[in-house]
Design a protein around this motif. Structure first.
Motif, PDB file in Angstrom:
ATOM      1  N   VAL A 194       1.046  -1.058  -0.084  1.00 51.35           N
ATOM      2  CA  VAL A 194      -0.248  -0.194  -0.108  1.00 51.35           C
ATOM      3  C   VAL A 194       0.971   1.637   0.444  1.00 51.35           C
ATOM      4  CG1 VAL A 194      -1.666   1.471   1.708  1.00 51.35           C
ATOM      5  CG2 VAL A 194      -1.825  -1.298   1.571  1.00 51.35           C
ATOM      6  N   THR A 195       1.292   1.941  -1.142  1.00 49.45           N
ATOM      7  CA  THR A 195       1.596   3.665  -1.748  1.00 49.45           C
ATOM      8  C   THR A 195       1.311   4.233  -1.610  1.00 49.45           C
ATOM      9  OG1 THR A 195       1.771   3.026  -3.527  1.00 49.45           O
ATOM     10  CG2 THR A 195       3.790   2.001  -2.882  1.00 49.45           C
ATOM     11  N   MET A 196      -0.743   4.002  -1.252  1.00 50.60           N
ATOM     12  CA  MET A 196      -1.461   5.645  -0.842  1.00 50.60           C
ATOM     13  C   MET A 196      -1.381   5.849   0.382  1.00 50.60           C
ATOM     14  SD  MET A 196      -1.228   6.421  -4.124  1.00 50.60           S
ATOM     15  CE  MET A 196      -2.618   8.405  -4.192  1.00 50.60           C
ATOM     16  N   PRO A 197      -2.122   6.506   0.948  1.00 48.64           N
ATOM     17  CA  PRO A 197      -2.993   6.716   2.000  1.00 48.64           C
ATOM     18  C   PRO A 197      -3.676   5.813   2.351  1.00 48.64           C
ATOM     19  CG  PRO A 197      -2.983   9.485   1.167  1.00 48.64           C
ATOM     20  CD  PRO A 197      -2.537   8.027  -0.060  1.00 48.64           C
ATOM     21  N   VAL A 198      -4.037   5.340   4.406  1.00 50.08           N
ATOM     22  CA  VAL A 198      -4.939   5.180   4.843  1.00 50.08           C
ATOM     23  C   VAL A 198      -6.230   6.247   5.045  1.00 50.08           C
ATOM     24  CG1 VAL A 198      -5.797   3.083   6.313  1.00 50.08           C
ATOM     25  CG2 VAL A 198      -4.380   3.114   4.754  1.00 50.08           C
ATOM     26  N   ILE A 257     -11.862  10.943  17.763  1.00 51.19           N
ATOM     27  CA  ILE A 257     -12.366   9.670  16.780  1.00 51.19           C
ATOM     28  C   ILE A 257     -11.517  10.160  15.912  1.00 51.19           C
ATOM     29  CG2 ILE A 257     -13.555   8.522  15.708  1.00 51.19           C
ATOM     30  CD1 ILE A 257     -16.010   9.027  17.687  1.00 51.19           C
ATOM     31  N   ALA A 258     -10.968  11.121  14.948  1.00 51.41           N
ATOM     32  CA  ALA A 258      -9.992  10.721  13.939  1.00 51.41           C
ATOM     33  C   ALA A 258      -8.924  10.713  13.721  1.00 51.41           C
ATOM     34  CB  ALA A 258     -10.641  12.069  13.296  1.00 51.41           C
ATOM     35  N   LYS A 259      -8.372  11.172  14.886  1.00 55.53           N
ATOM     36  CA  LYS A 259      -7.237  11.047  15.493  1.00 55.53           C
ATOM     37  C   LYS A 259      -6.773  10.168  15.853  1.00 55.53           C
ATOM     38  CE  LYS A 259      -5.858  15.200  17.874  1.00 55.53           C
ATOM     39  NZ  LYS A 259      -6.213  16.228  19.306  1.00 55.53           N
ATOM     40  N   ALA A 260      -7.356   9.341  17.385  1.00 55.74           N
ATOM     41  CA  ALA A 260      -7.618   7.905  17.807  1.00 55.74           C
ATOM     42  C   ALA A 260      -6.832   6.740  15.918  1.00 55.74           C
ATOM     43  CB  ALA A 260      -8.246   8.209  18.229  1.00 55.74           C
ATOM     44  N   PHE A 261      -7.762   7.019  15.348  1.00 56.13           N
ATOM     45  CA  PHE A 261      -7.836   6.404  14.196  1.00 56.13           C
ATOM     46  C   PHE A 261      -6.111   6.893  13.759  1.00 56.13           C
ATOM     47  CE2 PHE A 261      -8.100   4.962   9.884  1.00 56.13           C
ATOM     48  CZ  PHE A 261      -9.121   3.359   9.413  1.00 56.13           C
ATOM     49  N   CYS A 262      -6.506   7.850  13.139  1.00 57.71           N
ATOM     50  CA  CYS A 262      -5.121   8.385  12.099  1.00 57.71           C
ATOM     51  C   CYS A 262      -3.568   7.903  12.997  1.00 57.71           C
ATOM     52  CB  CYS A 262      -5.411   9.649  11.935  1.00 57.71           C
ATOM     53  SG  CYS A 262      -6.401  10.406  10.640  1.00 57.71           S
ATOM     54  N   ASP A 263      -3.876   7.651  13.929  1.00 61.72           N
ATOM     55  CA  ASP A 263      -2.681   7.400  14.840  1.00 61.72           C
ATOM     56  C   ASP A 263      -2.116   6.252  15.176  1.00 61.72           C
ATOM     57  OD1 ASP A 263      -2.275  10.783  15.666  1.00 61.72           O
ATOM     58  OD2 ASP A 263      -3.227  10.189  17.084  1.00 61.72           O
ATOM     59  N   THR A 264      -3.376   5.491  14.767  1.00 64.54           N
ATOM     60  CA  THR A 264      -2.865   3.662  14.660  1.00 64.54           C
ATOM     61  C   THR A 264      -2.911   3.377  13.601  1.00 64.54           C
ATOM     62  OG1 THR A 264      -4.778   3.272  16.995  1.00 64.54           O
ATOM     63  CG2 THR A 264      -4.197   1.930  15.210  1.00 64.54           C
ATOM     64  N   ALA A 302      -0.802   5.585  11.166  1.00 64.15           N
ATOM     65  CA  ALA A 302       0.258   6.039  11.622  1.00 64.15           C
ATOM     66  C   ALA A 302       1.719   4.957  12.014  1.00 64.15           C
ATOM     67  CB  ALA A 302       0.936   7.109  11.831  1.00 64.15           C
ATOM     68  N   ALA A 303       1.537   4.265  13.297  1.00 64.33           N
ATOM     69  CA  ALA A 303       2.014   3.799  14.067  1.00 64.33           C
ATOM     70  C   ALA A 303       2.100   2.213  13.551  1.00 64.33           C
ATOM     71  CB  ALA A 303       1.494   3.476  15.245  1.00 64.33           C
ATOM     72  N   ALA A 304       1.331   2.319  12.080  1.00 61.50           N
ATOM     73  CA  ALA A 304       1.519   0.959  11.284  1.00 61.50           C
ATOM     74  C   ALA A 304       2.090   1.014  10.349  1.00 61.50           C
ATOM     75  CB  ALA A 304      -0.107   0.246  11.627  1.00 61.50           C
ATOM     76  N   GLY A 305       2.422   1.857   9.979  1.00 64.08           N
ATOM     77  CA  GLY A 305       3.373   2.090   9.298  1.00 64.08           C
ATOM     78  C   GLY A 305       3.057   2.942   7.945  1.00 64.08           C
ATOM     79  N   TYR A 306       1.789   3.150   8.012  1.00 64.13           N
ATOM     80  CA  TYR A 306       1.196   3.510   6.695  1.00 64.13           C
ATOM     81  C   TYR A 306       0.259   4.959   7.310  1.00 64.13           C
ATOM     82  CZ  TYR A 306      -0.564  -1.128   5.847  1.00 64.13           C
ATOM     83  OH  TYR A 306       0.349  -2.423   5.823  1.00 64.13           O
ATOM     84  N   THR A 307       0.744   5.482   5.571  1.00 55.73           N
ATOM     85  CA  THR A 307       0.075   7.669   5.473  1.00 55.73           C
ATOM     86  C   THR A 307      -1.164   7.254   5.860  1.00 55.73           C
ATOM     87  OG1 THR A 307       2.323   7.156   4.326  1.00 55.73           O
ATOM     88  CG2 THR A 307      -0.376   9.570   4.573  1.00 55.73           C
ATOM     89  N   PRO A 308      -1.354   8.222   7.197  1.00 57.63           N
ATOM     90  CA  PRO A 308      -3.223   8.206   7.111  1.00 57.63           C
ATOM     91  C   PRO A 308      -4.047   9.810   6.768  1.00 57.63           C
ATOM     92  CG  PRO A 308      -1.951   8.969   9.245  1.00 57.63           C
ATOM     93  CD  PRO A 308      -0.599   8.447   8.540  1.00 57.63           C
ATOM     94  N   MET A 309      -5.340  10.061   6.249  1.00 52.28           N
ATOM     95  CA  MET A 309      -5.651  10.675   5.706  1.00 52.28           C
ATOM     96  C   MET A 309      -6.928  11.017   6.226  1.00 52.28           C
ATOM     97  SD  MET A 309      -5.719  11.563   1.595  1.00 52.28           S
ATOM     98  CE  MET A 309      -4.771  11.926   1.476  1.00 52.28           C
ATOM     99  N   ILE A 310      -7.621  11.822   6.298  1.00 50.62           N
ATOM    100  CA  ILE A 310      -9.114  12.099   7.316  1.00 50.62           C
ATOM    101  C   ILE A 310     -10.149  12.971   5.481  1.00 50.62           C
ATOM    102  CG2 ILE A 310     -10.980  13.024   8.207  1.00 50.62           C
ATOM    103  CD1 ILE A 310      -7.944  13.956  10.141  1.00 50.62           C
ATOM    104  N   TYR A 311     -11.307  12.408   5.202  1.00 47.99           N
ATOM    105  CA  TYR A 311     -11.864  12.841   3.888  1.00 47.99           C
ATOM    106  C   TYR A 311     -13.166  13.389   4.686  1.00 47.99           C
ATOM    107  CZ  TYR A 311     -15.193  11.555   0.253  1.00 47.99           C
ATOM    108  OH  TYR A 311     -16.230  12.506  -0.777  1.00 47.99           O
ATOM    109  N   GLY A 369      -3.258  13.657   6.656  1.00 48.17           N
ATOM    110  CA  GLY A 369      -3.298  14.159   5.043  1.00 48.17           C
ATOM    111  C   GLY A 369      -5.174  14.590   5.331  1.00 48.17           C
ATOM    112  N   ILE A 370      -5.570  15.735   4.174  1.00 45.48           N
ATOM    113  CA  ILE A 370      -6.315  16.516   3.596  1.00 45.48           C
ATOM    114  C   ILE A 370      -6.835  15.306   2.363  1.00 45.48           C
ATOM    115  CG2 ILE A 370      -8.453  18.093   3.989  1.00 45.48           C
ATOM    116  CD1 ILE A 370      -7.916  17.193   6.694  1.00 45.48           C
ATOM    117  N   TRP A 371      -8.198  14.709   2.225  1.00 43.86           N
ATOM    118  CA  TRP A 371      -8.529  14.668   0.842  1.00 43.86           C
ATOM    119  C   TRP A 371     -10.265  15.394   1.335  1.00 43.86           C
ATOM    120  CZ3 TRP A 371     -10.106   8.876  -0.029  1.00 43.86           C
ATOM    121  CH2 TRP A 371     -11.657   9.376  -1.483  1.00 43.86           C
TER     122      TRP A 371
END
Length: 487
Positions: A379-383, A407-414, A416-425, A445-447
């Protein structure tokens, strides 16, 4: 009568009525009816005339009746009681003629007395029956003739309808009704067109007035917002008049002040161009954005090789969702097929998860669920964390803006901790009203979902969803299309 539609904005109808033709037709019908009536009267006259002997040609006048010859000796000797056949009675017999039932001959040397002929009228009443008793045959013939004459007389006395005198008024009434019908339609068309023209003229006048005031910088915000509400102007149009506010709509139009303390984007939108319905961003001649799709089970089976051949560089695939009623975690039905197909076609892939978390614990649970699904994929694009306010009665609809941010921050932090790029839509209204944007801007990131020709969002964002009605080879129906401004 003929009609044709005029080539005019009113759509009126022109009617051509051939009055002379109607009059000529009426005259012809009256003449025809007169001839038919004459033929009928002639037939009735013929039917009422005395019967013609079989040996007399039809149409010739009946010869005058001659006095009967003196009976010969054979007739004189006819026994009493023997029935004697007499010819049909043509006229009343003189009273001086005494026909004896015993067969006694008339005195010789005394000519018969012939009464004067009755008036020549085919419709005279039947003569009085002779005193001499009629035979059965004579009586039947007389009855038949009497019935025929009575029938003819009844027909003569009956008032016949002359169709020409009836058809002419009916035709006139029909024309009046038809003209009235089309006249009402024409009037309604004129009224409708007139109303539309009045509304258009009013709108043009208001737009010109508004433009004049804008050009002179004299319009107040109060007046401008009034015109926006009155004419239901789009947010994209309204935004063109503001560079210090963000315009968005939900149930009404809002003007959010721009917070200059937050990270801003530095895109040069003069480098944005469109070709065949797709945008491209090439500042200084370099391509700095790539085209992508986002899909779910809604798109069904996808030909990913055809998608890649149509200029698509990446795919954002729905990994799963939390039920907005039950709260259960579910995997998208096409997740595996889409991940395998897009990867095999050489596309970069990312994923998004549709959240209905009510707490940070549920947000972490959702993020871990996604991480497990991504095991084994490159996975090379954001989650992406996707939490939308549903039109239905959904479990997360009543969260506050601050709760959604946590809630969004808790999701994105998890993630990021797994090695992926987080983003919020989200769209403009979501970022400005449904989530505490200051808590997430600059950290993730902002979508941005904004269906404008040129996006207007002063804050930093990484991906732009510019339509939800795009078309791509290999995908049936409409699909979301995006530009990614990644590093």
């Amino acid at each position: 009568m003929s009609r044709k539609k005029l080539d005019s904005p009113s759509g009126e109808w022109e009617f051509n009525i051939d009055v002379e033709g109607i009059r000529a037709e009426t005259a012809r019908e009256e003449q025809q009816n007169t001839e038919e009536a004459g033929k009928l009267l002639a037939q009735l006259d013929e039917m009422s005339a005395p019967e013609t002997p079989e040996d007399q040609p039809a149409g010739e006048p009946e010869k005058a009746a001659e006095p009967p010859a003196e009976p010969d000796a054979a007739e004189a000797e006819t026994p009493a009681g023997t029935e004697k056949t007499a010819p049909p009675v043509r006229a009343p017999q003189p009273q001086t003629r005494a026909a004896s039932s015993a067969g006694t001959p008339r005195p010789s040397g005394r000519p018969p007395v012939i009464p004067p002929a009755p008036p020549a009228s085919s419709y005279a009443q039947p003569p009085e029956p002779p005193r001499q008793p009629l035979t059965r045959r004579e009586q039947r013939a007389k009855d038949k003739r009497d019935k025929r004459l009575a029938k003819v007389e009844r027909r003569r006395q009956k008032n016949h309808i002359r169709w020409s005198t009836v058809l002419a008024p009916l035709l006139a009434i029909t024309n009046i009704i038809t003209l009235g019908f089309w006249g009402v339609n024409t009037l309604e068309t004129r009224l409708t067109v007139q109303e539309a023209e009045n509304a258009a003229s009013e709108a043009e006048a208001k737009a010109a007035e508004l433009q004049d005031e804008l050009d002179n910088n004299t319009i107040s915000l109060e007046d401008f917002t009034y015109y926006v509400a009155e004419y239901n102007l789009s947010a994209e149009f309204i935004q063109k008049f503001f560079d210090d506010r963000i315009v968005y709509k939900d149930t009404s139009v809002h003007y959010a002040e721009i917070d200059q303390s937050l990270p801003m984007n530095s895109y040069d939108w003069s480098a944005l161009s469109w070709e065949n319905g797709r945008p491209s961003y090439t500042p200084e001649g370099q391509r700095h954005a790539v085209l992508g799709v986002d899909v779910s089970y809604h798109q069904g089976d996808i030909d990913w090789d055809a998608v890649a051949a149509d200029g698509v560089s990446f795919a954002m695939i729905r990994a799963g969702y939390r039920g907005y009623g039950t709260g259960a975690l579910m995997t998208d039905d096409y997740f595996t097929a889409n991940m395998d197909g897009a990867t095999a076609a050489g596309l970069d892939v990312g994923v998004y998860f549709f959240s209905q978390a009510l707490s940070t614990d549920e947000a972490v649970e959702e993020a871990q669920y996604v991480v497990n699904l991504l095991s084994g994929y490159s996975v090379t694009m954001p989650v992406v964390f996707d939490m939308e306010v549903m039109t239905e009665d959904a479990r997360a609809n009543d969260l506050t803006a601050s709760e959604r941010a946590e809630i969004a921050k808790a999701f994105c932090d998890t993630i990021a901790a797994a090695g992926y790029t987080p983003m919020i839509y989200g769209n403009t209204a979501y970022y400005m009203a449904k989530i505490d944007f200051a808590e997430i801007c600059g950290s993730y990131g902002i979508w941005l979902a904004q269906y404008y020709d040129t996006p207007f969002f002063p804050y930093d964002f990484t991906m732009w969803q510019y339509t939800n009605a795009g078309t791509v080879d290999g995908i049936s129906g409409e699909v979301d299309l995006n530009l990614y401004f990644g590093e």
